[in-house]
Design an enzyme around this catalytic site. Sequence first.
Site, PDB file in Angstrom:
ATOM      1  N   CYS A  63       0.825  -1.213   0.000  1.00  0.00           N
ATOM      2  CA  CYS A  63       0.000   0.000   0.000  1.00  0.00           C
ATOM      3  C   CYS A  63       0.858   1.261   0.000  1.00  0.00           C
ATOM      4  O   CYS A  63       0.685   2.149  -0.832  1.00  0.00           O
ATOM      5  CB  CYS A  63      -0.925  -0.011   1.201  1.00  0.00           C
ATOM      6  SG  CYS A  63      -1.943   1.474   1.341  1.00  0.00           S
ATOM      7  N   ILE A 113      -7.483  -0.813 -10.228  1.00  0.00           N
ATOM      8  CA  ILE A 113      -6.099  -0.467 -10.542  1.00  0.00           C
ATOM      9  C   ILE A 113      -5.973   0.040 -11.966  1.00  0.00           C
ATOM     10  O   ILE A 113      -5.334   1.066 -12.229  1.00  0.00           O
ATOM     11  CB  ILE A 113      -5.177  -1.682 -10.306  1.00  0.00           C
ATOM     12  CG1 ILE A 113      -5.192  -2.078  -8.826  1.00  0.00           C
ATOM     13  CG2 ILE A 113      -3.751  -1.378 -10.748  1.00  0.00           C
ATOM     14  CD1 ILE A 113      -4.475  -3.384  -8.530  1.00  0.00           C
ATOM     15  N   GLU A 118     -11.160  -4.530 -21.237  1.00  0.00           N
ATOM     16  CA  GLU A 118     -11.784  -5.245 -20.124  1.00  0.00           C
ATOM     17  C   GLU A 118     -12.528  -6.485 -20.624  1.00  0.00           C
ATOM     18  O   GLU A 118     -13.282  -6.417 -21.594  1.00  0.00           O
ATOM     19  CB  GLU A 118     -12.741  -4.321 -19.368  1.00  0.00           C
ATOM     20  CG  GLU A 118     -13.651  -4.987 -18.356  1.00  0.00           C
ATOM     21  CD  GLU A 118     -12.925  -5.795 -17.301  1.00  0.00           C
ATOM     22  OE1 GLU A 118     -13.362  -6.904 -16.988  1.00  0.00           O
ATOM     23  OE2 GLU A 118     -11.887  -5.304 -16.785  1.00  0.00           O
ATOM     24  N   ALA A 166      -3.265  -5.063 -15.586  1.00  0.00           N
ATOM     25  CA  ALA A 166      -3.891  -4.792 -14.287  1.00  0.00           C
ATOM     26  C   ALA A 166      -5.075  -5.736 -14.133  1.00  0.00           C
ATOM     27  O   ALA A 166      -6.234  -5.324 -14.190  1.00  0.00           O
ATOM     28  CB  ALA A 166      -4.331  -3.337 -14.214  1.00  0.00           C
ATOM     29  N   GLY A 208      -5.744  -7.966 -11.578  1.00  0.00           N
ATOM     30  CA  GLY A 208      -5.933  -8.512 -10.234  1.00  0.00           C
ATOM     31  C   GLY A 208      -4.626  -8.836  -9.540  1.00  0.00           C
ATOM     32  O   GLY A 208      -3.536  -8.564 -10.060  1.00  0.00           O
ATOM     33  N   HIS A 264     -24.421  23.738   4.816  1.00  0.00           N
ATOM     34  CA  HIS A 264     -24.646  24.268   3.461  1.00  0.00           C
ATOM     35  C   HIS A 264     -23.693  25.430   3.202  1.00  0.00           C
ATOM     36  O   HIS A 264     -23.465  26.245   4.087  1.00  0.00           O
ATOM     37  CB  HIS A 264     -26.089  24.748   3.319  1.00  0.00           C
ATOM     38  CG  HIS A 264     -26.384  25.381   2.008  1.00  0.00           C
ATOM     39  ND1 HIS A 264     -26.606  24.656   0.856  1.00  0.00           N
ATOM     40  CD2 HIS A 264     -26.465  26.700   1.656  1.00  0.00           C
ATOM     41  CE1 HIS A 264     -26.832  25.471  -0.146  1.00  0.00           C
ATOM     42  NE2 HIS A 264     -26.759  26.731   0.303  1.00  0.00           N
TER      43      HIS A 264
END
Length: 421
Positions: A41, A155, A174, A236, A238, A406
């Site tokens: 990390c 990622i 993908e 990327a 996994g 607000h």
Amino acid sequence: MKKYDAIVIGAGPGGYELAAALAAAGKRTAIIERDEPGGTCLNRGCIPTKALCSSGTAPWGESASRANAVIAELRESVRAVLKDVDYIKANAKLKPGLTVSAGADELTADSIYIATGSEPSRLDIPGAELALDSTQLLASEEIPGRVAIIGGGVIGLEFACILADKGAEVTVIEYCKEILPTADKEIAKRLQSLLKRRGITFVTGAAVKAVKAGYTVEYEGKKGPAAIEADMVVMAVGRKAVVPEGCLEAGVELDAKGFIKTDAATMETTAKGIYAIGDCNGRCLLAHAASAQGRVARGLQVAMEAMPSVVFTHPPCAWTGRTEEGLAAEGIDYACGKTMYAGNGKAMADDTPEGFVKVLSERASGRILGVHIVGAAADSIIGEATLAIAAGLDATTVGTRVIHPHPTLCEVFSSACAKCR
């Protein structure tokens, strides 16, 4: 042989936080780390990528230098957290009988906690070695003109935004029909639409077959075989568990995907007295999940059902709790409230009108079951949403009884709750 109350293997977020907590509770604790403190990390994941995300269009070299400076400073913070823990820099090997070898030393303890994390996975395809994984990309000295990213998960999308900001022509490939396959489908579609406006190209429903020399990605798409030419390919797809040597000999079993088997209620492995937290057990590959599992391993009560996820794209998206698809599949009667950012004064004043917040609640009780956000400050707003789910709050309480300041972006969340009926 050195005797401890507890030994932690791995000094990532889960490991170092757990070790510090055990030491603070009066337990003699050792932590074994073969690399730098902070784990993936801090050194090769969350922190460097977030530093790069915030660097915008600044040159890659300048951005990388700043990221490295942030990492160095945070490493010192981790060392300070571990001031009461014996820090051992070595490769750990499990042995039978709650024993660990660390370099030339042998240690034993009443409890052992494995927190060894994960590493990037690669597709088993010809030319996979030609692609960079996330660690290799972060170590790159420059970014070329055209980049193909294999994988449209968290990622892949974060790197897509970073590289697009640096001027690269980015294509994301993908396998699934939608990016972010585990996210709420409406959120994923909206995010893809917003990222397209930023110049990122998407090819979904595509099975990558090979990476050829010259950085050509061959895939089987909706219309048959096709290819994308690039100057760099990033994989990327996994992550896989990093498992310490000697697990099987110590009685620690792995599942079919190579992750360490654990009891969800205690994080104990199949070997009594040995626990596994974080990415290495495959339950949820997030840094804060590792920290939460460390608390579970200590016997604390943790609302694991309210696990937030954040994607630091531009704009960011985030979610926690249940999705519409999951609730519908289980036949749960739910209400949905949605508010667009374009109707919020702060969003308009900040020129961030894109996105929305969607709140899902149980129709009978009004209890909030899931919150899904795409838009500015989603990474911050999701904290309040996670608290609401963990506390069992109903949408009326958050949307009507609780006063929100607000003009702020958190009003988008309260407004969505008020509409959830």
